[in-house]
Design an enzyme around this catalytic site. Structure first.
Site, mmCIF file in Angstrom:
data_model
loop_
_atom_site.group_PDB
_atom_site.id
_atom_site.type_symbol
_atom_site.label_atom_id
_atom_site.label_comp_id
_atom_site.label_asym_id
_atom_site.label_seq_id
_atom_site.Cartn_x
_atom_site.Cartn_y
_atom_site.Cartn_z
ATOM 1 C CB SER A 149 30.550 14.036 57.423
ATOM 2 O OG SER A 149 31.628 13.832 56.798
ATOM 3 C CE1 TYR A 150 37.979 9.126 56.517
ATOM 4 C CE2 TYR A 150 38.201 9.757 59.743
ATOM 5 C CZ TYR A 150 38.796 9.369 58.316
ATOM 6 O OH TYR A 150 39.108 8.539 58.050
ATOM 7 N N GLY A 151 33.843 11.055 61.183
ATOM 8 C CA GLY A 151 33.739 10.165 62.286
ATOM 9 C C GLY A 151 32.577 9.571 62.223
#
Length: 245
Positions: A149-151
């Site tokens: 999700s961060y990427g």
């Protein structure tokens, strides 16, 4: 060059200003004579930073971003520099990624930089001058474990930077992004708590070390100043050459 980097009298809003690179950005801009409004949830940490106006705020409620823009304009007038340093990394493995983790990550890392900017850009356009600096990541182009999700949010932020530049730069609003490598911050605490992992990351760079807070100063000042008047929609990786290898 001094005339191109003189920022005295400008007004900056820095999100995520209570710690890490957001705090460094708030400090550096303040030292350069900028009137800085620092935004973060933790009031006590904000108030530790000398010479900034502390504005405690929870960015997770999108419906309150208009109110935030207004509150940030009260101390010194409308900000003409906007630094989006607030972010979150839940580090959930792909097979365990929750809808809640996905939503808060995409909201803080991707939606807030756009919608908060949208509220503040009209005053920049009226002035004919504005600077917006987003914080991208190594994970804007690299896949790390536990970073789905961060990427996704940081990859999206790179394209958002380009799209915002296309929309607003003809009115004098330059939009760029800094992509930090491994700096010791709260978000990277897990990395630096493992000395072997930190050493491997340092070895992956071209310069042979991880980032220090002051390494962000020059790129930030460039993107916030007249020196980047013909630079917009760009991502500058401040990573010691990590992505070059």
């Amino acid at each position: 060059m001094t005339q191109h980097t003189n920022l005295k009298g400008h007004v900056a809003l820095v999100t995520g200003a209570s710690s890490g690179l957001g705090r460094r950005a708030a400090e550096v801009l303040s030292q350069a004579g900028v009137n800085v409004v620092g935004v973060a949830r933790r009031a006590a940490a904000l108030e530790e930073i000398a010479q900034i106006h502390a504005l405690p705020w929870d960015l997770s409620d999108r419906n309150e971003l208009g109110a935030l823009a207004k509150a940030a304009s009260d101390p010194f007038g409308p900000p003409d520099i906007l630094v989006h340093a607030a972010g979150i990394n839940t580090r959930e493995p792909a097979d365990e990624l929750t809808p809640e983790g996905w939503d808060i990550t995409l909201e803080l890392n991707l939606a807030v930089p756009f919608f908060l900017s949208q509220h503040l850009v009209p005053s920049m356009k009226a002035k004919g001058w504005g600077r917006i600096v987003n914080f991208a990541s190594l994970q804007s182009s690299r896949a790390f474990p536990g970073g789905l999700s961060y990427g996704a949010s940081k990859g999206g932020l790179v394209q958002l930077t380009r799209a915002m530049a296309e929309a607003w730069s003809s009115s004098g609003v330059c939009v760029n992004a800094i992509g930090p490598g491994f700096f010791r911050t709260e978000l990277t605490a897990a990395v630096f708590d493992d000395p072997e992992r930190a050493a491997r990351n340092a070895a992956q760079t071209c310069v042979g070390r991880n980032g220090e807070p002051e390494d962000i100063d020059g790129p930030l000042m460039f993107f916030c100043s007249d020196a980047c008047a013909y630079v917009t929609g760009q991502v500058l990786m401040v990573d010691g050459g990590f992505t070059a290898k």
